[in-house]
Design an enzyme around this catalytic site. Structure first.
Site, PDB file in Angstrom:
ATOM      1  N   ARG A 178       0.722  -1.247   0.021  1.00  0.00           N
ATOM      2  CA  ARG A 178      -0.030  -0.034   0.086  1.00  0.00           C
ATOM      3  C   ARG A 178       0.743   1.228   0.106  1.00  0.00           C
ATOM      4  O   ARG A 178       0.490   2.468  -0.537  1.00  0.00           O
ATOM      5  CB  ARG A 178      -0.964  -0.166   1.060  1.00  0.00           C
ATOM      6  N   TYR A 232     -12.744  -3.965   7.963  1.00  0.00           N
ATOM      7  CA  TYR A 232     -12.213  -3.683   9.192  1.00  0.00           C
ATOM      8  C   TYR A 232     -12.378  -2.104   9.605  1.00  0.00           C
ATOM      9  O   TYR A 232     -11.384  -1.687   9.891  1.00  0.00           O
ATOM     10  CB  TYR A 232     -10.875  -4.427   9.106  1.00  0.00           C
ATOM     11  N   CYS A 291     -26.702  -4.727  -0.353  1.00  0.00           N
ATOM     12  CA  CYS A 291     -27.790  -4.808   0.835  1.00  0.00           C
ATOM     13  C   CYS A 291     -27.006  -5.575   2.136  1.00  0.00           C
ATOM     14  O   CYS A 291     -27.325  -6.847   2.504  1.00  0.00           O
ATOM     15  CB  CYS A 291     -28.661  -6.018   0.308  1.00  0.00           C
TER      16      CYS A 291
HETATM   17  C1  LIG Z   1       0.284  -7.932   2.545  1.00  0.00           C
HETATM   18  C2  LIG Z   1       1.714  -8.225   2.552  1.00  0.00           C
HETATM   19  C3  LIG Z   1       2.605  -7.249   2.234  1.00  0.00           C
HETATM   20  C4  LIG Z   1       2.265  -5.582   1.976  1.00  0.00           C
HETATM   21  O1  LIG Z   1       1.549  -5.189   2.887  1.00  0.00           O
HETATM   22  P1  LIG Z   1       1.166  -3.762   2.973  1.00  0.00           P
HETATM   23  O2  LIG Z   1       0.486  -3.231   4.145  1.00  0.00           O
HETATM   24  O3  LIG Z   1       0.532  -3.452   1.690  1.00  0.00           O
HETATM   25  O4  LIG Z   1       2.362  -2.905   2.724  1.00  0.00           O
HETATM   26  C5  LIG Z   1       4.244  -7.548   2.326  1.00  0.00           C
HETATM   27  N1  LIG Z   1       4.432  -8.909   2.502  1.00  0.00           N
HETATM   28  C6  LIG Z   1       3.424  -9.869   2.827  1.00  0.00           C
HETATM   29  C7  LIG Z   1       4.000 -11.148   2.830  1.00  0.00           C
HETATM   30  C8  LIG Z   1       2.302  -9.471   2.670  1.00  0.00           C
HETATM   31  O5  LIG Z   1       1.347 -10.684   3.026  1.00  0.00           O
END
Ligand SMILES: *Cc1c(COP(=O)(O)O)cnc(C)c1O
Length: 425
Positions: free
Chosen positions: A281, A321, A348
């Protein structure tokens, strides 16, 4: 006055492509990648960054990531397929996930995926089998459970003792596994991986997990004389969704972690392993925006609602969440806030509320709502609930717009449906 996003008038984009509409700013992604280049990859030698593709993975995104010099982290055969079809260099792909199946591992090994991040014994057995079958050497990292508490929503916390992800460090289980794999001819242990959770604003959990893992690396060296060449510290760096989120530059996380690693390795006479990070993200979240058209407006009890033409099918995070978002009226950007209103989705479920009690200018049916920071975990989590087609995705770049994912049509909703003959009267 209308809102401009990466040089494009949002109201014109809404007219051209319809709403709901996902918009992604390439300039913002480029800035983020450049920041990772400057503050991590170029600043520290022997480092690698891989984009956590589950956040958002159209094929155009694979291209942007590859051009930016980053690798790609996939967590399923489907994501791997998208990456390979886009022409992504398999050597720069790592395969994560807590229940990779035989077919998924076969796709990875056949295509020479760079790293497999191992989560459990079952997959070790299959990796061994498949590496033999295809006569390949497979390079792995062990994903461990660092047993770290994180300050984030329980649903996006992944490093605590009883997490479903990774290999436990308790009862010698990790070392038994390590010894077993060390004997393998075609599995090569490259390193250790952890990922402790998402949307973290504090660097403490990363530092705690790093410290634990460094001790593990030292123990491995002492026990077996084995050098761990790679340490993957996961992702999870927090971003700004609303004004309540503290904004932290990437250096806030990276610098203390790198200092800790360097001094630990110096103290214990270890060669510093390659350090890998997996931001998701952090790269794509703030690059995204979603546009909706306001429909029905009504007052029930104490609450004034304005309903959008999308909701939990294009952004499930508020229902899943209680994720918070900020928004504005894109066609009234110059007007000051005038009322407090709750923005409801059209699906819905009572939990299908996009934003509770937001201050907006006087709202009217037909207004264009722009929701900020929707690049991550929205399109990639989209569904067809209530028969809603998944909206298109448009990439904007300094005034240019390019469709990168077509919107689904009603026909797409039935394309895989079959009716048994006996039901046809
Ligand atoms: C989801 C995930 C990320 C990335 O998480 P972000 O919060 O999007 O940075 C990195 N490594 C693993 C193994 C993940 O499951």
């Amino acid at each position: 006055m209308n809102m401009i996003f990466d040089g494009c008038d949002t109201t014109l984009l809404a007219k051209k492509y319809g709403t709901p509409l996902y918009i992604i700013s390439q300039s913002t992604i480029n800035e983020r990648i450049e920041s990772i280049q400057q503050n991590f990859l170029k600043k520290y030698p022997n480092t690698k960054a891989v984009y956590a593709s589950k956040a958002f993975l159209p094929m155009a995104m694979c291209k942007i990531i590859q051009r930016g010099g980053l690798g790609l982290d996939v967590v399923s055969g489907g994501e791997l397929y998208i990456a390979l079809k886009s022409g992504f260099d398999p050597k720069m792909i790592e395969f994560n996930g807590n229940n990779k199946n035989y077919k998924e591992l076969e796709l990875a090994i056949k295509n020479d995926v760079g790293r497999i991040i191992v989560d459990n014994l079952l997959e070790i057995k299959w990796i061994e089998e498949l590496s033999n079958k295809y006569n390949k050497k497979t390079y792995i990292l062990f994903r461990i459970v660092p047993d770290i508490e994180t300050d984030t929503h329980d649903y996006i916390s992944t490093g605590h003792k009883s997490s479903k992800f990774g290999i436990t460090l308790e009862n010698n289980f990790f070392f038994n596994t390590f010894e077993q794999v060390m004997k393998s001819n075609n599995i090569n242990i490259k390193g250790i991986h952890f990922h402790i959770g998402s949307q973290l604003h504090d660097n403490k959990s990363h530092l705690n997990a790093t410290r634990k893992t460094l001790h593990l690396i030292k123990d491995i060296k002492m026990k077996y004389g084995y050098d761990i060449e790679e340490l993957n510290i996961g992702g999870g760096f927090g971003i700004k969704y609303t004004d309540e989120d503290p904004v932290k530059p990437i250096e806030y996380f990276i610098d203390p972690i790198m200092n800790l690693i360097d001094s630990f390795c110096l103290d214990h006479r270890l060669e510093r392993p390659m350090i890998i990070t997996e931001p998701g993200r952090w790269i794509i979240g703030e690059a995204g925006m979603t546009l909706y058209t306001i429909g029905s407006i009504k007052e029930n009890g104490q609450t004034k609602y304005a309903a959008i033409d999308g909701g939990m099918t294009d952004n499930i995070r508020p229902s899943l969440y209680q994720a918070k978002y900020a928004a504005c009226l894109a066609n009234k950007i110059d007007q000051s806030p005038d009322e407090i209103i709750t923005l409801s989705g059209k699906f819905c479920e009572s939990s299908d509320i996009l934003i509770k009690d937001i201050k907006l200018p006087k709202i009217a049916t037909g207004d264009l709502l722009a929701v900020y920071a929707t690049g991550a975990y929205t399109y990639s989590m989209a569904s067809n609930y209530n028969g809603q087609p998944i909206p298109p995705v448009v990439l904007v770049n300094k005034g240019q717009d390019h469709l990168i994912v077509k919107g689904q049509t009603y026909d797409d909703l039935i394309i895989n449906n079959l009716i048994p003959k006996y039901l046809e009267v």
